[in-house]
Design a protein around this motif. Structure first.
Motif, PDB file in Angstrom:
ATOM      1  N   PRO A 207     -15.943  24.156  73.251  1.00  0.00           N
ATOM      2  CA  PRO A 207     -17.286  23.848  73.131  1.00  0.00           C
ATOM      3  C   PRO A 207     -17.719  22.855  71.911  1.00  0.00           C
ATOM      4  CG  PRO A 207     -17.052  26.252  72.640  1.00  0.00           C
ATOM      5  CD  PRO A 207     -15.924  25.642  73.253  1.00  0.00           C
ATOM      6  N   ASP A 208     -16.642  22.991  70.919  1.00  0.00           N
ATOM      7  CA  ASP A 208     -16.665  22.122  69.784  1.00  0.00           C
ATOM      8  C   ASP A 208     -16.059  20.847  69.744  1.00  0.00           C
ATOM      9  OD1 ASP A 208     -17.971  24.269  68.300  1.00  0.00           O
ATOM     10  OD2 ASP A 208     -15.913  25.182  68.188  1.00  0.00           O
ATOM     11  N   CYS A 209     -15.544  20.543  71.054  1.00  0.00           N
ATOM     12  CA  CYS A 209     -14.423  19.153  71.107  1.00  0.00           C
ATOM     13  C   CYS A 209     -15.162  18.246  71.865  1.00  0.00           C
ATOM     14  CB  CYS A 209     -13.213  19.504  71.722  1.00  0.00           C
ATOM     15  SG  CYS A 209     -12.620  20.536  70.408  1.00  0.00           S
ATOM     16  N   ARG A 210     -15.019  17.029  71.931  1.00  0.00           N
ATOM     17  CA  ARG A 210     -15.517  15.887  72.723  1.00  0.00           C
ATOM     18  C   ARG A 210     -14.260  15.143  73.129  1.00  0.00           C
ATOM     19  NH1 ARG A 210     -18.549  12.580  68.581  1.00  0.00           N
ATOM     20  NH2 ARG A 210     -17.386  13.940  67.064  1.00  0.00           N
ATOM     21  N   LEU A 211     -14.173  14.487  74.273  1.00  0.00           N
ATOM     22  CA  LEU A 211     -12.999  13.839  74.631  1.00  0.00           C
ATOM     23  C   LEU A 211     -13.224  12.208  74.754  1.00  0.00           C
ATOM     24  CD1 LEU A 211     -10.338  13.553  75.907  1.00  0.00           C
ATOM     25  CD2 LEU A 211     -11.289  14.231  78.212  1.00  0.00           C
TER      26      LEU A 211
END
Length: 363
Positions: A207-211
């Motif tokens: 949930p803390d990551c973006r792609l």
């Protein structure tokens, strides 16, 4: 020497060929890079060597390969040159005919063409390309590819020795990752077998990551739909193609790089993708598949996170493990920086120039 290099792309994003052609031109050769023009091709960026694009009516499939090779032959047969370099098997037929008996022919195998995912699982198509390679490669005067393991496989398949010219980037000064936190970067083509489904599938567990997906290709629409179904569309940025000069800045803003490949394709299993080396040169830790070339680099430099199983849960677990260990992340970043001092094009190009110098001496 007057050298022509042929590819099937539109020249705008082929960093390997830009490096190769630039080095050959700087060494005193006269170089022309020939590709094709597509409906959405951007204007050509000025380069120190010449560039030429060919227009085709057919854009894909077997008819395209036939048409493109015929057009290569039709245009280049009137040109004066000493060496023709065919980048990949799909331009080698024209290269063999154009070289004839008086010119030198070089084969630059970016991949094991008959063993790529698009071909490997189609027996008739694969058989055609394997047969074509075995018929044409013996006519070449020099051959090289992107990594040692792939060179061994190609030598066994084609019965001719292959040199190694790795896809090493040029050395970057003070351009290391700033570790902004949370941005996971993929750069490259959106083709089958690149692990992008698993990357998107891992996001609900991160949930803390973006792609950030920087590039384009035939899988884009399907991947966008997948991001919607997974409920992570707001955390996936499909950036499309970006000019090569913009990539270092995007890499610098990222926390982690991805190079995920399905091992069912021998070409992918033996690969040494340029993105893995681009990440490293930028000091960006990255997840690589536990395949021979990436493991060899990791054993020497301790610079990668190796993934044994290409599934969304396995990928998420490895990323979470790194996220929860900032000291280990910082050490990995330092190892990337140390490796970058050695793994750069400035050192690799000597191998390339030696191949063409040997051809020139042979006359």
């Amino acid at each position: 020497m007057r050298i022509i290099c042929t590819v099937t792309n539109d020249l705008s994003h082929d960093q390997r060929m830009h490096r190769i052609c630039g080095s050959l031109q700087a060494a005193g050769h006269t170089v022309t890079l020939v590709g094709r023009v597509l409906p959405n091709s951007p204007p050509l960026t000025p380069r120190p060597y010449q560039q030429h694009r060919i227009s085709c009516r057919t854009l894909r499939g077997k008819r395209f390969y036939v048409e493109y090779n015929l057009r290569l032959w039709g245009q280049l047969r009137r040109w004066d040159f000493d060496v023709i370099c065919a980048a990949d098997l799909d331009t080698l037929p024209a290269g063999v005919i154009l070289a004839g008996i008086s010119r030198k022919l070089v084969y630059d195998a970016h991949e094991w063409f008959s063993e790529t995912p698009e071909v490997y699982h189609r027996p008739l198509v694969r058989g055609f390309w394997r047969g074509l390679g075995r018929a044409l490669v013996p006519f070449t005067d020099a051959r090289y590819t992107v990594g040692p393991k792939l060179a061994e496989a190609l030598e066994k398949d084609y019965g001719r020795p292959f040199e190694v010219i790795r896809n090493l980037p040029q050395k970057q000064a003070d351009s290391f990752s700033e570790n902004t936190g949370g941005v996971i970067l993929y750069q490259g083509m959106l083709n089958p077998g690149r692990g992008l489904e698993q990357a998107i599938g891992a996001l609900p567990l991160l949930p803390d990551c973006r792609l950030w997906i920087v590039g384009s290709g035939p899988e884009r629409g399907r991947l966008e739909a997948l991001a919607e179904r997974e409920g992570v569309a707001d955390r996936v940025w499909f950036a499309g193609f970006r000019p090569p000069e913009e990539l270092p800045e995007l890499t610098k803003q990222s926390w982690l790089g991805l190079n995920l490949l399905e091992g069912s394709s021998p070409s992918y299993y033996y690969s040494l993708a340029n993105k893995s080396l681009d990440y490293l040169q930028a000091g960006l830790p990255s997840v690589q598949m536990d395949y021979p070339e990436y493991r060899a680099l990791h054993e020497r430099y301790h610079c990668f996170v190796l993934l044994e199983e290409l599934t969304a849960p396995a990928l998420a677990a490895r990323i979470r493990q790194l996220w929860d260990a900032p000291a280990a992340y910082d050490q990995l970043r330092e190892n990337c920086r140390a490796a970058a001092r050695e793994l750069c094009w400035e050192r690799e190009e000597a191998r390339l120039l030696a191949i063409y110098a040997a051809l020139e001496e042979r006359g």
